[in-house]
Design a protein around this motif. Structure first.
Motif, PDB file in Angstrom:
ATOM      1  N   ILE B 405       1.047  -1.504   0.305  1.00  0.00           N
ATOM      2  CA  ILE B 405      -0.034   0.384   0.008  1.00  0.00           C
ATOM      3  C   ILE B 405       0.942   1.401   0.123  1.00  0.00           C
ATOM      4  CG2 ILE B 405      -1.478   1.365   1.403  1.00  0.00           C
ATOM      5  CD1 ILE B 405      -3.073  -1.112   1.903  1.00  0.00           C
ATOM      6  N   LEU B 406       2.014   1.140   1.171  1.00  0.00           N
ATOM      7  CA  LEU B 406       2.853   2.749   0.935  1.00  0.00           C
ATOM      8  C   LEU B 406       3.471   3.041  -0.590  1.00  0.00           C
ATOM      9  CD1 LEU B 406       4.473   1.810   4.875  1.00  0.00           C
ATOM     10  CD2 LEU B 406       3.116   3.513   4.268  1.00  0.00           C
ATOM     11  N   ARG B 407       3.375   1.546  -0.612  1.00  0.00           N
ATOM     12  CA  ARG B 407       4.430   1.823  -2.596  1.00  0.00           C
ATOM     13  C   ARG B 407       3.618   2.120  -3.804  1.00  0.00           C
ATOM     14  NH1 ARG B 407       6.992  -4.166  -3.898  1.00  0.00           N
ATOM     15  NH2 ARG B 407       7.465  -2.889  -5.291  1.00  0.00           N
ATOM     16  N   ALA B 408       2.126   1.720  -3.512  1.00  0.00           N
ATOM     17  CA  ALA B 408       0.860   2.311  -4.480  1.00  0.00           C
ATOM     18  C   ALA B 408       1.138   3.652  -4.258  1.00  0.00           C
ATOM     19  CB  ALA B 408       0.132   0.913  -4.479  1.00  0.00           C
ATOM     20  N   GLY B 409       0.590   4.113  -3.179  1.00  0.00           N
ATOM     21  CA  GLY B 409       0.328   5.439  -3.060  1.00  0.00           C
ATOM     22  C   GLY B 409       1.831   6.204  -3.625  1.00  0.00           C
ATOM     23  N   VAL B 410       2.498   6.039  -4.051  1.00  0.00           N
ATOM     24  CA  VAL B 410       3.204   7.113  -4.785  1.00  0.00           C
ATOM     25  C   VAL B 410       2.108   7.485  -6.188  1.00  0.00           C
ATOM     26  CG1 VAL B 410       5.551   7.395  -6.234  1.00  0.00           C
ATOM     27  CG2 VAL B 410       5.318   6.255  -4.108  1.00  0.00           C
ATOM     28  N   PHE B 411       1.797   6.469  -6.994  1.00  0.00           N
ATOM     29  CA  PHE B 411       0.668   6.419  -7.563  1.00  0.00           C
ATOM     30  C   PHE B 411      -0.820   7.101  -7.335  1.00  0.00           C
ATOM     31  CE2 PHE B 411       4.233   3.227  -8.276  1.00  0.00           C
ATOM     32  CZ  PHE B 411       4.608   3.595  -9.060  1.00  0.00           C
ATOM     33  N   GLY B 412      -0.993   7.547  -7.042  1.00  0.00           N
ATOM     34  CA  GLY B 412      -2.419   8.410  -6.154  1.00  0.00           C
ATOM     35  C   GLY B 412      -2.313   8.533  -4.632  1.00  0.00           C
ATOM     36  N   ASP B 413      -3.646   9.144  -3.820  1.00  0.00           N
ATOM     37  CA  ASP B 413      -3.898   9.815  -2.565  1.00  0.00           C
ATOM     38  C   ASP B 413      -4.484   8.634  -2.047  1.00  0.00           C
ATOM     39  OD1 ASP B 413      -3.636  11.718  -0.800  1.00  0.00           O
ATOM     40  OD2 ASP B 413      -5.349  12.701  -2.216  1.00  0.00           O
ATOM     41  N   PHE B 414      -3.562   8.263  -0.949  1.00  0.00           N
ATOM     42  CA  PHE B 414      -4.325   6.223  -0.836  1.00  0.00           C
ATOM     43  C   PHE B 414      -3.720   7.474   0.845  1.00  0.00           C
ATOM     44  CE2 PHE B 414      -2.507   2.422  -2.665  1.00  0.00           C
ATOM     45  CZ  PHE B 414      -3.688   3.072  -3.822  1.00  0.00           C
ATOM     46  N   ARG B 415      -5.326   7.065   1.336  1.00  0.00           N
ATOM     47  CA  ARG B 415      -5.582   6.757   2.823  1.00  0.00           C
ATOM     48  C   ARG B 415      -5.729   5.690   3.369  1.00  0.00           C
ATOM     49  NH1 ARG B 415      -8.058  12.828   2.323  1.00  0.00           N
ATOM     50  NH2 ARG B 415      -5.993  13.269   0.974  1.00  0.00           N
ATOM     51  N   LEU B 416      -4.332   5.512   4.487  1.00  0.00           N
ATOM     52  CA  LEU B 416      -4.860   4.430   5.373  1.00  0.00           C
ATOM     53  C   LEU B 416      -5.197   4.167   6.128  1.00  0.00           C
ATOM     54  CD1 LEU B 416      -3.260   1.344   5.045  1.00  0.00           C
ATOM     55  CD2 LEU B 416      -1.387   2.103   7.253  1.00  0.00           C
ATOM     56  N   MET B 417      -6.259   2.902   6.286  1.00  0.00           N
ATOM     57  CA  MET B 417      -7.610   2.710   7.413  1.00  0.00           C
ATOM     58  C   MET B 417      -7.439   0.923   7.833  1.00  0.00           C
ATOM     59  SD  MET B 417     -11.724   3.792   6.409  1.00  0.00           S
ATOM     60  CE  MET B 417     -12.209   2.154   5.829  1.00  0.00           C
ATOM     61  N   PHE B 418      -8.002   1.317   9.147  1.00  0.00           N
ATOM     62  CA  PHE B 418      -7.569  -0.247  10.213  1.00  0.00           C
ATOM     63  C   PHE B 418      -9.124  -0.604  10.587  1.00  0.00           C
ATOM     64  CE2 PHE B 418      -3.822   1.978  11.365  1.00  0.00           C
ATOM     65  CZ  PHE B 418      -2.117   0.926  10.413  1.00  0.00           C
ATOM     66  N   PRO B 419      -9.878  -1.649  10.341  1.00  0.00           N
ATOM     67  CA  PRO B 419     -10.846  -1.953  10.452  1.00  0.00           C
ATOM     68  C   PRO B 419     -10.761  -2.470  11.851  1.00  0.00           C
ATOM     69  CG  PRO B 419      -9.535  -3.972   9.452  1.00  0.00           C
ATOM     70  CD  PRO B 419      -9.026  -2.622   8.918  1.00  0.00           C
ATOM     71  N   MET B 420     -12.191  -2.205  12.376  1.00  0.00           N
ATOM     72  CA  MET B 420     -12.616  -3.574  13.932  1.00  0.00           C
ATOM     73  C   MET B 420     -11.388  -3.137  14.482  1.00  0.00           C
ATOM     74  SD  MET B 420     -14.910  -5.628  14.005  1.00  0.00           S
ATOM     75  CE  MET B 420     -14.210  -7.496  15.161  1.00  0.00           C
ATOM     76  N   ILE B 421     -11.410  -1.659  15.069  1.00  0.00           N
ATOM     77  CA  ILE B 421     -10.555  -0.831  16.358  1.00  0.00           C
ATOM     78  C   ILE B 421     -11.326  -1.145  17.289  1.00  0.00           C
ATOM     79  CG2 ILE B 421      -9.333   0.924  17.063  1.00  0.00           C
ATOM     80  CD1 ILE B 421      -7.349  -0.880  15.049  1.00  0.00           C
ATOM     81  N   SER B 422     -10.730  -1.489  18.502  1.00  0.00           N
ATOM     82  CA  SER B 422     -11.161  -1.295  20.017  1.00  0.00           C
ATOM     83  C   SER B 422     -10.615  -0.574  21.011  1.00  0.00           C
ATOM     84  CB  SER B 422     -11.480  -3.155  20.398  1.00  0.00           C
ATOM     85  OG  SER B 422     -10.452  -3.592  20.936  1.00  0.00           O
ATOM     86  N   SER B 423      -9.341  -0.131  20.828  1.00  0.00           N
ATOM     87  CA  SER B 423      -8.672   0.825  21.752  1.00  0.00           C
ATOM     88  C   SER B 423      -7.622   1.392  20.671  1.00  0.00           C
ATOM     89  CB  SER B 423      -7.989  -0.375  22.216  1.00  0.00           C
ATOM     90  OG  SER B 423      -7.404  -1.051  21.798  1.00  0.00           O
ATOM     91  N   VAL B 424      -6.869   2.589  21.929  1.00  0.00           N
ATOM     92  CA  VAL B 424      -5.560   2.758  21.273  1.00  0.00           C
ATOM     93  C   VAL B 424      -5.006   2.174  21.259  1.00  0.00           C
ATOM     94  CG1 VAL B 424      -3.954   5.141  22.551  1.00  0.00           C
ATOM     95  CG2 VAL B 424      -7.084   5.130  22.714  1.00  0.00           C
ATOM     96  N   GLN B 425      -5.003   1.348  22.155  1.00  0.00           N
ATOM     97  CA  GLN B 425      -3.094  -0.038  21.718  1.00  0.00           C
ATOM     98  C   GLN B 425      -3.725  -0.588  20.937  1.00  0.00           C
ATOM     99  OE1 GLN B 425      -5.296   0.399  25.129  1.00  0.00           O
ATOM    100  NE2 GLN B 425      -3.669   2.125  25.467  1.00  0.00           N
ATOM    101  N   GLU B 426      -4.614  -0.552  20.205  1.00  0.00           N
ATOM    102  CA  GLU B 426      -4.518  -1.392  18.887  1.00  0.00           C
ATOM    103  C   GLU B 426      -3.468  -0.311  17.660  1.00  0.00           C
ATOM    104  OE1 GLU B 426      -8.001  -4.782  19.433  1.00  0.00           O
ATOM    105  OE2 GLU B 426      -8.082  -2.910  18.291  1.00  0.00           O
ATOM    106  N   ILE B 427      -4.941   0.598  17.845  1.00  0.00           N
ATOM    107  CA  ILE B 427      -3.898   1.946  17.131  1.00  0.00           C
ATOM    108  C   ILE B 427      -2.111   2.425  17.344  1.00  0.00           C
ATOM    109  CG2 ILE B 427      -4.143   4.163  16.192  1.00  0.00           C
ATOM    110  CD1 ILE B 427      -6.970   4.508  17.500  1.00  0.00           C
ATOM    111  N   ARG B 428      -1.807   1.439  17.765  1.00  0.00           N
ATOM    112  CA  ARG B 428      -0.222   2.421  18.265  1.00  0.00           C
ATOM    113  C   ARG B 428       0.398   0.510  17.366  1.00  0.00           C
ATOM    114  NH1 ARG B 428      -0.733   5.091  24.390  1.00  0.00           N
ATOM    115  NH2 ARG B 428      -2.166   6.937  24.205  1.00  0.00           N
ATOM    116  N   ARG B 429      -0.166  -0.153  17.866  1.00  0.00           N
ATOM    117  CA  ARG B 429       0.533  -1.436  17.876  1.00  0.00           C
ATOM    118  C   ARG B 429       0.966  -1.062  16.184  1.00  0.00           C
ATOM    119  NH1 ARG B 429      -1.615  -6.316  20.650  1.00  0.00           N
ATOM    120  NH2 ARG B 429      -0.828  -7.843  18.736  1.00  0.00           N
ATOM    121  N   ALA B 430      -0.766  -1.330  15.432  1.00  0.00           N
ATOM    122  CA  ALA B 430      -1.369  -0.816  14.086  1.00  0.00           C
ATOM    123  C   ALA B 430       0.057  -0.273  14.335  1.00  0.00           C
ATOM    124  CB  ALA B 430      -2.341  -0.959  13.428  1.00  0.00           C
ATOM    125  N   LYS B 431      -0.155   1.193  14.049  1.00  0.00           N
ATOM    126  CA  LYS B 431       1.348   2.417  13.878  1.00  0.00           C
ATOM    127  C   LYS B 431       2.285   2.111  13.862  1.00  0.00           C
ATOM    128  CE  LYS B 431       0.520   6.793  14.766  1.00  0.00           C
ATOM    129  NZ  LYS B 431      -0.877   7.625  15.131  1.00  0.00           N
TER     130      LYS B 431
END
Lengths: 88, 602
Positions: B405-431
Motif C-alpha cells: 500500500i505504501l509503495r502504491a500510494g506513490v501513484f495516487g492519493d491513498f489514505r490508510l484505514m484499519f478495520p475493527m479497532i477497539s482501543s487506543v492500544q491497537e491503533i498504536r500497535r498498528a502504527k
C-alpha cells in the motif's frame, strides 16, 4: 539532448485523446521529440506512431528531446506527463 | 418478433423505425500512371483532398464545439491529426511515385494496411481505432472522388474487397444520409465515428451495428450524446429491413424487431422510467454536493478494485471512501505476494485521477473466511479472530500488505484505514507496524509515501464511546454502520430469526453515531461513513444534521443521496436531528424521517 523517464498516468493508456494532445503540444516546438518504449523509438509527429506503440497505463516510457528549444519543450512536456496526462 | 443480442454500449431505451444503411465500397482502379507529370498531378490531388477533408472536419468540430460535446470534439481533433499524419502522407506519396498508383488506389491501399494493423492489435481499444482510420480514409477518398467527378472521369465500382479481412477495408463515403425522419433507429454494419458526431439526434434516437464494441469511438460518442446504442450484434442484424419497428435497449444490449403490443407497452414504460432517472443523474453528475446553505459534502464511493473506478466517476463520485482489499485475496489458495498486491493497488491508484482513496487493510475472519488461512472454526466468528486482530497477530501478512500500500500510494492519493479497532492500544500497535514497513522500504531504497494519512473504522461500540481518545491518534474516522449496529444491538445480522432487531435507526445506535461525529469535529478529525446507512435516503438529512462531512456508498446510490443534499440545508437538517434524538423508538424516528423525505420529494 534531454532524456527523461515518465510513467504513463492516463487511465486508458496513450489512447487517441492523450496522443492528439501530445502531438499538438510537440508541434509548438522546433526540437525533434521522440518516445521510446523498450527497443522501439518513435518520433512524436504522428498520431499513428503513438497509437501503434500501445503504451498502457503504468508503463514507463523514455522521452527524448533534441533541438535548440529542448529546455522549453522539456518543461512543457514535464507538465503534460506529470499533471495533464492523468485526466486524459 | 425477433430478438438480436449485442453489446450495450450506450445505455437507454429507444423505440422507433429502422433505417438500414447500406455501404458501397470504393474499388481499386488498377490504373497505372504514365510519366512524372501524371504522378505530380496525383500527389497534388491527394494534397487537395487531404486539405478539403481537414477543412470539413474542422467544420464538424465547430458544430460539436457549439454544442459543447467534449467527446465529439476530442475525436474530431484526433481525425484532424490523422488526416495530416506524416506516415500516411509518406506512404501514399511512395505508392504514387514509385509504384505509379493513382491517388485513389494509393489511399485505399495505405489506409487498408493501417486499418489491418490496428485490427490485428491484441487490444480491444486499439483494434477499435481501425474505425477511425477507416473514417478519415473514406473522407479523403470522397474528396478525391468529387474531384474526379468534376473532371468527368468517375470510376466507382462496388463490391471489391480492400486489404485483407472478409470485408472491404474502405467503403464508399457519402452513403450516410443527412436527413432522417423522426424516431429513426439506424441499423448498419458499422458507423463512422464522424457520422455519429454529426448526426441529428433530434431525429436519430439510437443505433445498432454489427461490429464495434464499448471502446469504439461511435459508441463513446453515442454515450456522450445520450443516445442508446447496441454494437457487436453480428450478422443477424442483416435480417432487419428499413421501417421495421425497433426497440433498442442500450443497457442490456438487446435489439427487438417488430415487438408485440405487450412488449411494446412494457418498453414504453421502461423508457419513461429511464428518462426520469437519467434526467436526475444528468442534472447532478457534474455539480458538487453543496447544501442550500453552502456546506459542501464529499460524495465518495465504496469499491473493490480498479475496474470500479469508471463507474465511480460516471456517477459523480469524488473519490473512494472505502477500498476493500479482500477481492485480491479471494478465490486462490495462497496469499498474494507483495508484488501482486502492489500491482493491484497501483492499478487502482492509476485509475483514480489522483482523487483520494481510503484503502482498508485486510478485513478477514467473521463472515469472510479463506481456507488457506487455516483458521479454526469459531463459536462466534464475529466476536472472534478477525481483521486487525489477525493482522496484529500475523505480522508477516500485515507487513506485506502495508508495504504494498505504501509503495502504491506513490501513484495516487491513498489514505490508510484499519478495520475493527477497539482501543487506543491497537491503533498504536498498528502504527508501529506501519513504521516498521517504512523502515524496511527506506533500507531497501524502494519509493513509498512517507506521510500517508492514517484512520480507523469506527464499528465497535468501545471505539465509538472512546472516540475522543482515539481522535488523538488518527487523521480520520469512518463509521461502519453494519458492524456498529450488530455489535451495539447484540444482533447477528446473519441470523434470520432476529433480523427485525437489526436496526440502524435504534436510538442507541444513533447516539453512538452522533457522538463519534461530534468528537471528530471537536478534535479536527475528518468523519465519514462507509456503511449501508450512508446510502439510505431516509438517513441522509439526519446524518447531515449530525455534522457528517463524507458519505461513502456504492457508486449507483450517489445521485439519489446527492439529490437530497443539494435540495436541503444544514440548518433544517439540524432541526431534524434534534427532534429525532428526542424520540424513544425506531418506529417513530423512521416515520418522522419518511414524512420529511416525502415532503422534499414534492
Amino acid at each position: 539532448m534531454i532524456t527523461k523517464d515518465y510513467v504513463i498516468l492516463a487511465p486508458q493508456g496513450m489512447h487517441a485523446r492523450p496522443a492528439t494532445t501530445l502531438i499538438k503540444l510537440v508541434k509548438q516546438f522546433k526540437s525533434v521529440v521522440s518516445l521510446r518504449k523498450e527497443e522501439k523509438l518513435v518520433r512524436l509527429n504522428s498520431v499513428l506512431n503513438i497509437l501503434s506503440m500501445t503504451a498502457k497505463c503504468g508503463e514507463t516510457l523514455t522521452l527524448v528531446i533534441d533541438g535548440e528549444d529542448e529546455a522549453a519543450a522539456a518543461g512543457a512536456l514535464e507538465v503534460f506527463f506529470t499533471e495533464q496526462l492523468k485526466d486524459l | 418478433m425477433k430478438r438480436v443480442n449485442g453489446i450495450g454500449v450506450s445505455p437507454g431505451i429507444s423505440i422507433g423505425r429502422a433505417f438500414v444503411i447500406e455501404r458501397k465500397t470504393m474499388a481499386l482502379t488498377g490504373i497505372l500512371l504514365q510519366g512524372e507529370a501524371e504522378k505530380k498531378d496525383e500527389i497534388e490531388k491527394f494534397a487537395h483532398a487531404v486539405k478539403a477533408s481537414i477543412e470539413e472536419v474542422e467544420g464538424l468540430k465547430a458544430r460539436a464545439e457549439a454544442a459543447r460535446e467534449r467527446e465529439g470534439i476530442d475525436i474530431l481533433e484526433t481525425h484532424i491529426e490523422l488526416l495530416g499524419d506524416p506516415q500516411i502522407e509518406g506512404d501514399v506519396t511512395v505508392k504514387i511515385n514509385e509504384e505509379g498508383k493513382t491517388a485513389q488506389d494509393a489511399v485505399i491501399e495505405v489506409i487498408g494496411s493501417v486499418v489491418q494493423l490496428f485490427k490485428d492489435m491484441d487490444d480491444e481499444y486499439m483494434s477499435g481505432r481501425a474505425a477511425d482510420v477507416e473514417d478519415i480514409g473514406n473522407r479523403i477518398l470522397k474528396h478525391l472522388q468529387d474531384m474526379s467527378e468534376t473532371a468527368g472521369s468517375a470510376n466507382m465500382v462496388s463490391g471489391i474487397s480492400g486489404a485483407g479481412g472478409d470485408r472491404p477495408a474502405v467503403s464508399k463515403p457519402g452513403g450516410f444520409p443527412q436527413q432522417f425522419e423522426e424516431d429513426t433507429i439506424l441499423i448498419a454494419e458499422d458507423l463512422a465515428p464522424s457520422d455519429t458526431v454529426s448526426m441529428d439526434i433530434k431525429k436519430v434516437t439510437g443505433f445498432a451495428t454489427q461490429t464495434g464494441g464499448k471502446t469504439s469511438h461511435a459508441s463513446i460518442v453515442a454515450k456522450s450524446r445520450g443516445i442508446p446504442a447496441v454494437a457487436g450484434c453480428g450478422g443477424e442484424l442483416r435480417t432487419i429491413v428499413s421501417n421495421d419497428t425497433i426497440i433498442l435497449d442500450g443497457l442490456e444490449g438487446v435489439v427487438i424487431v417488430n415487438p408485440g403490443p405487450e412488449l411494446l407497452d412494457a418498453y414504453l414504460a421502461k423508457r419513461e422510467a429511464y428518462r426520469q432517472n437519467g434526467l436526475l443523474l444528468l442534472s447532478l453528475k457534474d455539480i458538487p454536493a453543496v447544501t442550500r446553505d453552502g456546506t459542501s459534502v464529499k460524495m465518495l464511493a465504496n469499491i473493490s478494485g480498479p475496474e470500479d473506478m469508471e463507474e465511480v466517476f460516471g456517477q459523480g463520485g469524488e473519490g473512494v471512501g472505502l477500498f476493500r482489499t479482500e477481492l485480491l485475496f479471494m478465490g486462490r489458495d495462497s496469499f498474494p505476494t507483495e508484488e501482486e498486491q502492489f500491482g493491484f493497488y497501483k492499478k487502482t491508484a492509476l485509475q483514480s485521477r489522483q482523487k483520494p482513496i481510503i484503502i482498508r487493510t485486510l478485513d478477514i475472519g467473521g463472515d469472510k473466511q479463506w481456507p488457506y488461512l487455516g483458521l479454526p472454526k469459531e463459536q462466534n466468528p464475529f466476536l472472534g479472530y478477525r481483521a486487525i486482530r489477525i493482522c496484529l497477530d500475523r505480522k508477516d501478512l500485515f507487513l506485506t500488505q502495508l508495504r504494498a500500500i505504501l509503495r502504491a500510494g506513490v501513484f495516487g492519493d491513498f489514505r490508510l484505514m484499519f478495520p475493527m479497532i477497539s482501543s487506543v492500544q491497537e491503533i498504536r500497535r498498528a502504527k508501529q507496524v506501519v513504521a516498521e514497513a517504512k523502515a524496511g522500504l527506506v533500507a531497501e531504497g524502494i519509493p513509498y509515501v512517507e506521510n500517508m494519512p492514517v484512520g480507523i473504522m469506527i464499528e465497535i461500540p468501545s471505539a465509538a464511546v472512546t472516540a475522543d481518545l482515539l481522535a488523538k491518534e488518527v487523521d480520520f474516522f469512518s463509521i461502519g454502520t453494519n458492524d456498529l449496529c450488530q455489535y451495539t444491538l447484540a444482533v447477528d445480522r446473519m441470523n434470520e430469526k432476529i433480523r427485525d432487531l437489526y436496526d440502524p435507526f435504534n436510538p442507541g445506535v444513533l447516539r453512538l453515531i452522533r457522538y463519534v461525529i461530534e468528537q471528530g469535529r471537536q478534535h479536527n478529525v475528518h468523519v465519514g461513513m462507509c456503511g449501508e446507512m450512508a446510502s439510505d435516503p431516509l438517513a441522509t438529512l439526519l446524518l447531515l444534521g449530525m455534522g457528517l462531512e463524507e458519505f461513502s456508498m456504492g457508486p449507483s446510490s450517489i445521485p439519489a443521496i446527492k439529490n437530497i443534499l443539494v435540495h436541503n440545508s444544514v440548518e433544517a437538517a439540524k432541526v431534524i436531528c434534534k427532534e429525532v434524538m428526542e424520540m424513544d423508538s425506531s418506529q417513530k424516528i423512521q416515520a418522522y424521517l419518511k414524512a420529511h423525505l416525502q415532503e422534499i420529494r414534492k
